[in-house]
Enzyme design. Structure first.
Site, PDB file in Angstrom:
ATOM      1  N   GLU A  51       0.799  -1.229   0.000  1.00 33.85           N
ATOM      2  CA  GLU A  51       0.000   0.000   0.000  1.00 33.85           C
ATOM      3  C   GLU A  51       0.830   1.277   0.000  1.00 33.85           C
ATOM      4  O   GLU A  51       0.513   2.220   0.730  1.00 33.85           O
ATOM      5  CB  GLU A  51      -0.928  -0.016   1.218  1.00 33.85           C
ATOM      6  CG  GLU A  51      -0.221   0.052   2.599  1.00 33.85           C
ATOM      7  CD  GLU A  51       0.170  -1.279   3.195  1.00 33.85           C
ATOM      8  OE1 GLU A  51       0.366  -2.253   2.438  1.00 33.85           O
ATOM      9  OE2 GLU A  51       0.289  -1.355   4.434  1.00 33.85           O
TER      10      GLU A  51
ATOM     11  N   GLU B 262      -5.418  -2.847  -0.934  1.00 34.83           N
ATOM     12  CA  GLU B 262      -4.341  -1.850  -0.858  1.00 34.83           C
ATOM     13  C   GLU B 262      -4.908  -0.434  -0.806  1.00 34.83           C
ATOM     14  O   GLU B 262      -4.390   0.430  -0.096  1.00 34.83           O
ATOM     15  CB  GLU B 262      -3.366  -2.001  -2.030  1.00 34.83           C
ATOM     16  CG  GLU B 262      -2.751  -3.404  -2.176  1.00 34.83           C
ATOM     17  CD  GLU B 262      -2.208  -4.016  -0.906  1.00 34.83           C
ATOM     18  OE1 GLU B 262      -1.855  -3.271   0.031  1.00 34.83           O
ATOM     19  OE2 GLU B 262      -2.153  -5.268  -0.824  1.00 34.83           O
TER      20      GLU B 262
ATOM     21  N   GLU C  45      -3.792  -4.423   9.327  1.00 33.23           N
ATOM     22  CA  GLU C  45      -4.287  -5.455   8.413  1.00 33.23           C
ATOM     23  C   GLU C  45      -5.694  -5.967   8.723  1.00 33.23           C
ATOM     24  O   GLU C  45      -6.439  -6.298   7.806  1.00 33.23           O
ATOM     25  CB  GLU C  45      -3.289  -6.615   8.328  1.00 33.23           C
ATOM     26  CG  GLU C  45      -1.908  -6.217   7.783  1.00 33.23           C
ATOM     27  CD  GLU C  45      -1.928  -5.616   6.370  1.00 33.23           C
ATOM     28  OE1 GLU C  45      -2.947  -5.763   5.662  1.00 33.23           O
ATOM     29  OE2 GLU C  45      -0.917  -4.990   5.979  1.00 33.23           O
TER      30      GLU C  45
ATOM     31  N   ASP D   4       8.969  -9.880  10.388  1.00 35.80           N
ATOM     32  CA  ASP D   4       8.646 -10.728   9.241  1.00 35.80           C
ATOM     33  C   ASP D   4       8.503 -12.196   9.659  1.00 35.80           C
ATOM     34  O   ASP D   4       7.758 -12.950   9.048  1.00 35.80           O
ATOM     35  CB  ASP D   4       9.745 -10.583   8.174  1.00 35.80           C
ATOM     36  CG  ASP D   4       9.296 -11.093   6.818  1.00 35.80           C
ATOM     37  OD1 ASP D   4       8.204 -10.697   6.367  1.00 35.80           O
ATOM     38  OD2 ASP D   4      10.023 -11.904   6.211  1.00 35.80           O
TER      39      ASP D   4
END
Ligand code: BES
Ligand code: ZN
Length: 643
Positions: free
Chosen positions: A309, A334, A356, A412
């Site tokens: 995004e 996005e 999210e 991550d």
């Protein structure tokens, strides 16, 4: 106070073809230039930077891209809000950067040399760069270059592009990769505006997730073409983005357009043709789109994500260009981040579900408004089944909840569907308790009151209490809220997508499995959407006769499917059944595509049995060099011998 200013940023220059092409994407935007409140930056486990005495407010980049050395080099200047007059040091995040020189300045005063020290690298967070700050100094300028293996950059050979003639570079800063191409305070709790000058080889075009200012061959500097950009809205570091390649632009509406390699622009513009409608829909629900333009950059297939995004310029995988708009919920997602994420930002990666979960909720609302409730229900049902599967692969218990513990870990490593789908289910639950209208107003207020700010989960909970829970005491209990945040499963009181979203598909599947005719199945299936196909293939038994799989394949050409998502579930079914006829096509797919969501489950499935593991290793050996550094790490981790 926020003030509305209109800035004219496109200069008029002698007309050249390229100029017009680029000028179409350049815009005069009524930019809302926010002045962030001087609130304390929340503690973030994912940064080595100090954020108490100095807080970056503006960044000035001047970088040259060298495709043969695979480096970006130049300077990054940070202008700080100095909050402690006695502070003598600022610490920045870096990873694998070569630091050439560091200077400091006070206001508009002259640059003076200062000393710096680079700590040893930590695997999770990179190296802290300590910079001595003279009395009163509130700016630093770092001269540096990136490493060819920088984790936030992927340098592509011409063979990895559609055109095969020119190299390509793109950045991916989320979550903590910005530090691998810019020394800065790499935490989403710090927001800054920026100006950038990017020098590229003459035949290439640079784009950034910002306003393009001066363009054109008129502006050249020796062997380089020079592009300048301005980001007038304050953003966190993970939203800084750059791409360089043989790029063309095609407008879709007066504020949306496609950037892509020339051979891709038309197909992409057709596929994403509903983008303007999506913006209008989202604005009706959650307030004005505040970023000026909304363009989409279609990247080569090695892009490791579906989409990113980046403000004003979503980065997207070409694997969603299916030819029938069936995967465009990615754009809804996005785009939705322009409210949930970019406008109101998770203050730390621990609060990632605020980005999210909210965005997945908004995404499905946009899909519902544009493509109907049945389509939104099917996507929600697929989401819930992906959530269950995702949870099974997570080894750290906290990662199965909305609030993972990221101490000492690269965020991550905790990435999964949980913040997306569990986060969305939490909001759907709240919506069900207070009604859609009340919930929509509540969300809109959340976005308005926190626009251009970063927020923690605790801040959201306090806002939720005052603005929603207190309006109907007893409707939702504290225990329920706590369960949403901390449970490792879906709470029993969740509102799940209707169970009959795929009833007809399941009926057709069962009839065929019981011996029904292929003709009957083909007749029913001729009307199926991509989502129905995904469910059909994904819900097939994991033990089937090869002849039956071959019959399906003959009838519906699944092995050679041009739809990347259908091919994905089919290859998983093939692996489960050791249906080797699909392997050569699967291998080509895994070499061509670097999108983690599409390849990682295939590697994982293969790695689960000895012959599969051998095949996975063989494929990875061929594919590795073409993958993004993040995808390389993820796959290498799956294939490493278990100790
Ligand atoms: N912001 C994410 C991508 C991301 C998350 C990058 C964390 C790095 C770290 C983006 O909005 C996203 O969620 N993309 C999804 C697609 C979406 C339709 C669910 C993806 O890439 O699969
Ligand atoms: Zn997202």
């Amino acid at each position: 106070m926020k003030s509305l200013t209109t800035r004219r940023v496109c200069t008029t220059r002698p007309a050249l073809l390229l100029f017009f092409m680029l000028a179409a994407a350049c815009s005069r935007t009524p930019a809302e230039t926010p002045s962030p409140r001087p609130i304390a930056v929340p503690k973030d486990a994912s940064t080595l930077a100090t954020v108490d005495a100095f807080v970056a407010r503006h960044l000035v980049l001047d970088l040259t891209a060298d495709f043969s050395a695979r480096t970006l080099s130049g300077t990054a200047e940070l202008r700080f809000d100095r909050r402690d007059p006695n502070a003598t040091e600022v610490v920045l995040d870096t990873r694998d950067l070569k630091i050439e020189k560091v200077e400091a300045a006070t206001g508009a005063g002259a640059w003076m040399a200062t000393t710096h020290r680079l700590d040893a690298a930590t695997p999770a967070f990179g190296s802290a760069l300590h910079i001595a700050m003279p009395a009163g100094a509130d700016r630093v300028r770092v001269a540096y270059s990136t490493s060819p293996g920088a984790r936030g950059l992927q340098w592509l050979a011409p063979s990895q592009t559609a055109g095969k003639e020119h190299p390509f570079l793109f950045s991916q800063a989320q979550a903590i990769q910005a530090r691998s191409f810019i020394p800065l305070q790499d935490t989403p709790g710090v927001r800054m505006t920026y100006d950038a000058t990017i020098r590229t080889p003459k035949e290439l075009v640079a784009v950034m997730a910002a306003e393009m200012e001066d363009v054109g061959p008129a502006l050249s500097d020796g062997p380089h073409r020079v592009f300048t950009f301005k980001m007038p809205q304050a953003i966190p570091s993970y939203l800084i983005a750059l791409a360089i390649g043989d790029l063309a632009f095609k407008p879709m509406s007066n504020r949306t357009g496609i950037w892509a390699e020339p051979s891709m622009v038309d197909a992409a513009a057709r596929e994403f043709d509903d983008t303007e409608k999506m913006i209008v829909t989202t604005e009706k629900l959650y307030g004005p789109y505040r970023w000026g333009r909304y363009d989409i950059l279609v990247l080569p297939p090695s892009f490791p994500f579906g989409g990113m995004e980046n403000p004003r310029l979503t980065f997207a995988t070409p694997t969603v260009i299916a030819g029938d708009k069936s995967l465009v919920s990615l754009v809804a997602h996005e785009l939705a981040h322009s409210w949930s994420g970019n406008l109101v930002t998770n203050a730390t990666w621990h609060d990632f579900w605020l980005n999210e979960g909210f965005t997945t909720y908004l995404e499905r609302r946009i899909v519902e408004a544009l493509y109907g409730k049945h389509m939104a229900d099917m996507q929600a049902a697929i989401g819930v089944s992906d959530l269950a599967e995702s949870r099974k692969t997570l080894e750290v218990a906290g990662d199965r909840t909305l609030l993972p513990d990221l101490t000492g870990r690269d965020p991550d490593d905790a990435f999964s569907n949980v913040p997306y789908e569990q986060g969305r289910l939490f909001l759907v639950f709240l919506e069900s308790k207070f009604g859609r209208d009340a919930f929509d107003s509540f969300l809109r207020k959340w976005f308005d009151e926190h626009a251009f700010e970063s927020a923690t989960t605790d801040e959201f909970l306090a806002f939720l209490e005052t603005n929603l829970l207190d309006t109907r005491p007893g409707a939702v209990t504290d225990a329920q809220i706590q369960e949403w945040l901390h449970t490792e499963g879906i709470p029993g009181f969740a509102v799940l997508p209707t169970s009959d979203a795929f009833a007809k598909v399941e009926q057709a599947r069962d009839e065929w499995l019981k011996g029904g005719s292929m003709d009957a199945l083909a007749k029913t299936a001729s009307a199926w959407s991509t989502q129905e196909w995904i469910h059909f293939v994904d819900s097939m038994p994991r033990k089937m006769e090869a002849s039956r799989l071959a019959a399906l394949d003959r009838q519906f050409t699944l092995t050679e499917s041009m739809n990347s998502e259908i091919a994905h579930v089919w290859y998983r079914l093939a692996i489960a059944n050791r249906y080797a006829a699909a392997y050569p096509a699967m291998e080509r797919y895994m070499i061509r595509i670097g999108r983690r969501k599409l390849i990682v489950p295939l590697y994982r499935d293969l790695a689960a049995y000895p012959e599969g593991l051998a095949l996975a290793n063989k494929i990875f050996a061929k594919a590795r060099d073409g993958y993004h550094p993040l995808a390389q790490t993820t796959v290498a981790d799956i294939l490493k011998p278990k100790t």
